[in-house]
Enzyme design. Structure first.
Site, PDB file in Angstrom:
ATOM      1  N   ASN A  54       0.559   4.237  -1.352  1.00 47.21           N
ATOM      2  CA  ASN A  54      -0.030   5.573  -1.107  1.00 47.21           C
ATOM      3  C   ASN A  54      -0.789   5.643   0.220  1.00 47.21           C
ATOM      4  OD1 ASN A  54      -2.249   4.063  -1.676  1.00 47.21           O
ATOM      5  ND2 ASN A  54      -2.948   5.286  -3.431  1.00 47.21           N
TER       6      ASN A  54
ATOM      7  N   GLU B 213      37.462 -16.200  26.801  1.00 44.28           N
ATOM      8  CA  GLU B 213      38.897 -15.919  26.854  1.00 44.28           C
ATOM      9  C   GLU B 213      39.138 -14.444  27.164  1.00 44.28           C
ATOM     10  OE1 GLU B 213      42.978 -17.004  24.497  1.00 44.28           O
ATOM     11  OE2 GLU B 213      41.159 -16.793  23.310  1.00 44.28           O
TER      12      GLU B 213
ATOM     13  N   TYR C 239      20.871 -20.215  -7.083  1.00 42.65           N
ATOM     14  CA  TYR C 239      21.747 -20.704  -8.148  1.00 42.65           C
ATOM     15  C   TYR C 239      22.124 -19.580  -9.102  1.00 42.65           C
ATOM     16  CZ  TYR C 239      23.323 -23.203 -12.304  1.00 42.65           C
ATOM     17  OH  TYR C 239      24.052 -23.631 -13.383  1.00 42.65           O
ATOM     18  N   ASP C 240      23.400 -19.533  -9.444  1.00 45.55           N
ATOM     19  CA  ASP C 240      23.878 -18.563 -10.423  1.00 45.55           C
ATOM     20  C   ASP C 240      24.877 -19.258 -11.333  1.00 45.55           C
ATOM     21  OD1 ASP C 240      25.260 -16.393 -11.772  1.00 45.55           O
ATOM     22  OD2 ASP C 240      24.320 -15.059 -10.301  1.00 45.55           O
TER      23      ASP C 240
ATOM     24  N   ARG D   5      41.769 -28.124  25.122  1.00 42.67           N
ATOM     25  CA  ARG D   5      41.248 -26.919  24.459  1.00 42.67           C
ATOM     26  C   ARG D   5      41.988 -26.730  23.137  1.00 42.67           C
ATOM     27  NH1 ARG D   5      42.967 -21.481  24.486  1.00 42.67           N
ATOM     28  NH2 ARG D   5      41.315 -19.976  24.010  1.00 42.67           N
TER      29      ARG D   5
ATOM     30  N   ASN E 114      39.391 -15.360  21.974  1.00 38.54           N
ATOM     31  CA  ASN E 114      39.532 -13.892  21.970  1.00 38.54           C
ATOM     32  C   ASN E 114      38.160 -13.214  22.027  1.00 38.54           C
ATOM     33  OD1 ASN E 114      42.236 -14.376  21.823  1.00 38.54           O
ATOM     34  ND2 ASN E 114      42.550 -13.459  19.811  1.00 38.54           N
TER      35      ASN E 114
ATOM     36  N   ASP F  37      -3.543   4.369   1.459  1.00 42.25           N
ATOM     37  CA  ASP F  37      -4.981   4.647   1.490  1.00 42.25           C
ATOM     38  C   ASP F  37      -5.782   3.461   2.022  1.00 42.25           C
ATOM     39  OD1 ASP F  37      -4.733   2.873  -0.590  1.00 42.25           O
ATOM     40  OD2 ASP F  37      -5.823   4.080  -2.072  1.00 42.25           O
TER      41      ASP F  37
ATOM     42  N   ASP G 153       0.845  -1.207   0.000  1.00 42.38           N
ATOM     43  CA  ASP G 153       0.000   0.000   0.000  1.00 42.38           C
ATOM     44  C   ASP G 153       0.876   1.252   0.000  1.00 42.38           C
ATOM     45  OD1 ASP G 153      -2.089   1.760   0.195  1.00 42.38           O
ATOM     46  OD2 ASP G 153      -2.460   1.387   2.335  1.00 42.38           O
TER      47      ASP G 153
ATOM     48  N   ARG H 155      -5.848   0.362   0.941  1.00 39.92           N
ATOM     49  CA  ARG H 155      -6.244  -0.625  -0.068  1.00 39.92           C
ATOM     50  C   ARG H 155      -5.140  -0.691  -1.125  1.00 39.92           C
ATOM     51  NH1 ARG H 155     -10.920   2.338  -3.692  1.00 39.92           N
ATOM     52  NH2 ARG H 155      -9.635   4.106  -4.374  1.00 39.92           N
TER      53      ARG H 155
ATOM     54  N   ILE I 274      14.596 -12.220  -8.538  1.00 41.82           N
ATOM     55  CA  ILE I 274      13.911 -13.337  -7.874  1.00 41.82           C
ATOM     56  C   ILE I 274      14.869 -14.521  -7.824  1.00 41.82           C
ATOM     57  CG2 ILE I 274      11.974 -14.952  -8.026  1.00 41.82           C
ATOM     58  CD1 ILE I 274      10.445 -12.712  -9.469  1.00 41.82           C
TER      59      ILE I 274
END
Length: 743
Positions: free
Chosen positions: A150, A336, A692-693, A534, A307, A152, A148, A154, A636
């Protein structure tokens, strides 16, 4: 229709009215910056508009839904750095989701600050309390407002066509026009808000769900209690609990009171169930605290940060207490702290011999004290990288004791030298210091400082080795605070087996750990069944990138420290592993990695006595409301799904579907992928959706990572997460999962 606003207005709040009227707030960035902006809550009660004092009528906006929390007073780096300039009662901080920076604001008065703090808290709480149906209504409401243009009340067909592009769908114009006319009950050529809801439902009708519903419906219109029970038993493999669970689901998700009374479920209720937590791929039973928390600490994977103070790279990035807040909020339990001598006798935290900024040690400890147990009560471990002089080590020790008080563990829990480490349950509410120690727990009477290596990450500074001096003095004051987590240099497995203490912790760079795994994986796994290890990123990772933690988990390494500030595959795996067990930061290792007497070889899983490989079959059915990756109106996505298995080397695998052209709204694949999983208790499954490209690298759309052991069989939805781990709802995948024993 406007869910948040109506909810808020049911409980009249003067704060919201003050926010709607607007306020001139100072955006605090530094001592030198003096920016004033006008902020106001929009009438929809879900958008904040703001503009600079010099701007004319140009407002920018952000969504209330993007704000995760509000902090009062001096609760940010900026406010801590200018604490003497702004009274805390006039200061507040908006914390955004993901990796967006905080917004620090100063009001003209304490009353005005409180109005914004209370108002934002009210709006955030309203959003968090919304059910799935309300969230969907809210999402549709947002779509209507976007369309919407503008304002209004709708929308025209032209506006709908533009909206379809925004919704990631390239629809045939005749079909779109037909749906528009069907929804236009008033026959005005425009859609009001209620008509738009009807249009949206027709647009997003789930054909695959309708077919599944009708397959089990006796009358083609509803699912009786018996129909639903059969579906739960046959498809969702719920067994004996199907009858009772069917009644629970009808009461929980069926929107029609009449249907509820008749113990039946409509298609709307069925869809609501499938998209709910009950219909998720992640078993909700495993999301609660379901594991035994009384085992010794060595038997758990522990969510660990490297870190922690850094928000960016390792050479010139910003140091911040925010790093500790965010890590703790994500369930991290091992933080850490790199400590160096600061001016005026105040220890500082930063990445030494680099251009990273410095923060005060006391500010870090104050932050830990405040946030350590907000998410859960299980112990927090402070991994202290001590580069300080004797004088400032004494200051550190005193600050730890003064600020943390009773939270700081200062003696063994029973006053005795342990033969085995205590459990997370026994250490609830305690903060442990991990670091070098003079002698062991057996010799707590040493009085004098001793020289030696006081840093844990002995070989992490590959770029700065020449400029570091690891020979320093360790004071008794700091040494005495190290109880169950003593840094101990690793010589070899035989030496550790004979001389190692249960409280010894050895640290390895990722490269050293990989070398050991390559040469002696079984010995490493056996060592980690006895003591804590670690592992931290290589010093060459100056960009704060991460290594794959799965390789370390495969041999039972408990503390696999990652750069939490860097999004990507590695943090997806970390978040995936620790998403179970109430996200408490402790995950019980599989039994094969806890038994120090029985050797487990990660390279030969078939040699274990109870070897039972499984076949995982995933039917990737469809996707829903996938987000755009390019904000251009005509752009898209062409989505495809990749399923990745992480675990032992024998289990690492990847398969993907084909791509669907120009449809991010409701792509359908109906493709089946199959995997053999030899050691399911160590496997993680990562679902990735990409655009996908053909010409360039595929764009990331969303992902979701789940432990294999937490997967639910049957028809399930996977609710996608963004690259930084935040929710992309209502974006999801619909799959059918089947797990069988390999023949």
């Amino acid at each position: 229709f406007f869910i948040v606003c109506s909810t808020a207005l049911q409980h009249p709040d003067v704060s919201l009215e003050i926010m709607k009227a607007g306020s001139v707030l100072r955006k605090a960035k530094s001592r030198m910056w003096r920016g004033h902006r006008h902020y106001k809550l929009q009438d929809d009660c879900k958008t904040i508009a703001y503009k600079s004092s010099w701007a004319m009528n140009s407002y920018s906006t952000f969504s209330v839904g993007d704000v995760e929390a509000v902090r009062e007073g001096h609760e940010s780096d900026v406010f801590l750095s200018v604490a003497d300039e702004y009274p805390p009662e006039r200061c507040f901080t908006l914390v955004f989701r993901g990796r967006r920076g905080n917004l620090d604001l100063v009001a003209e008065s304490a009353e005005e600050a409180q109005a914004w703090i209370r108002g934002m808290q009210t709006l955030i709480e309203n959003l968090q309390s919304m059910g799935e149906s309300e969230k969907l209504d809210q999402w549709i409401s947002d779509l209507f407002l976007k369309a919407d243009r503008n304002k209004d009340g709708r929308i025209s067909f032209k506006e709908v066509r533009r909206l379809l592009k925004l919704m990631n769908m390239d629809m045939n114009e005749d079909h779109a026009s037909s749906l528009f006319r069907m929804a236009d009950k008033s026959q005005t050529g425009f859609l009001g808000s209620e008509e738009f809801v009807h249009f949206y439902k027709m647009l997003t009708q789930r054909k695959e769900v309708v077919e599944l519903f009708q397959e089990y419906s006796s009358d083609g219109q509803t699912l009786s209690h018996c129909d639903l029970e059969e579906f739960l038993r046959e498809e969702q493999l719920e067994g004996d609990r199907s009858q009772e669970h069917a009644l629970e689901l009808i009461q929980r998700y069926e929107p029609s009171d009449t249907a509820k009374a008749n113990h039946t479920m409509s298609i709307d209720g069925f869809l609501m169930y499938l998209t709910s937590a009950d219909g998720s791929i992640f078993n909700s039973e495993d999301q609660r605290l379901y594991q035994d928390m009384t085992q010794p600490l060595k038997h758990y994977f522990i969510s660990s940060s490297h870190n922690t103070y850094l928000l960016e790279d390792q050479l010139k990035g910003r140091s911040s207490v925010e790093g500790y807040i965010q890590a703790l909020k994500r369930g991290c339990r091992c933080l850490e702290i790199d400590c160096w001598d600061g001016s005026s006798g105040e220890p500082v935290v930063y990445h030494g011999h680099t251009f990273t900024s410095k923060i005060l040690f006391k500010d870090v400890i104050n932050t830990v004290a405040k946030y350590a147990f907000k998410v859960n009560e299980y112990p927090v471990i402070l991994s202290i990288e001590n580069r300080c002089s004797v004088e400032q080590q004494k200051v550190m020790a005193q600050l730890l004791k003064d600020i943390l008080g009773d939270m700081l563990l200062r003696t063994t829990i029973d006053g005795k030298v342990p033969s085995v480490l205590p459990s997370p349950e026994e250490l609830k509410g305690k903060i442990l210091v991990k670091g070098k120690k003079i002698g062991g727990l057996e010799s707590l009477d040493a009085d004098n400082p001793v020289s030696g290596e006081v840093s844990d990450e002995d070989d992490s500074s590959e770029l700065r080795r020449d400029s570091l001096t690891t020979e320093s003095f360790l004071t008794k004051e700091l040494s005495d605070l190290v109880i169950y987590c003593k840094n101990e240099h690793f010589n070899n497995f035989e030496h550790a087996r004979i001389h190692g203490k249960p409280y010894d912790i050895s640290s390895f760079s990722e490269s050293k750990a990989r070398k050991i795994i390559k040469e002696a994986a079984a010995d490493f796994a056996q060592h980690n069944a006895r003591q804590i290890t670690r592992v931290y990123p290589s010093g060459l990772r100056t960009d704060s990138s991460n290594f794959c933690p799965q390789d370390m988990w495969n041999v039972g390494c408990q503390m696999v420290a990652l750069n939490f500030q860097t999004a990507g595959l590695e943090m997806d795996l970390n978040d995936g592993l620790f998403s179970q067990n109430n996200r408490c930061g402790y995950v019980l290792k599989p039994e094969i990695l806890r038994n120090s007497e029985q050797q487990f070889n990660p390279d030969k899983p078939q040699d274990r006595k109870d070897y039972c490989p499984l076949i995982l079959t995933i039917q990737v059915i469809s996707g829903q409301q996938l987000p755009k990756v390019n904000n251009k109106v005509g752009s898209i996505v062409d989505p495809f799904v990749r399923v990745e298995i992480y675990g032992l080397p024998a289990d690492q695998a990847t398969q993907e579907t084909s791509y669907i052209e120009n449809n991010g709204l409701n792509p359908c694949w109906n493709e089946t992928l199959e995997f053999a999983v030899h050691t399911p208790e160590l496997a993680l499954i990562r679902f990735v959706v990409e655009d996908y490209d053909m010409a360039t690298k595929n764009d990331f759309i969303g992902q979701y990572t789940v432990p294999f052991s937490c997967i639910q069989s049957g028809y399930r939805h996977i609710h996608l997460l963004s690259k930084d781990g935040t929710s992309l709802r209502p974006s999801s995948l619909f799959v059918n999962i089947n797990i069988t024993e390999a023949s």
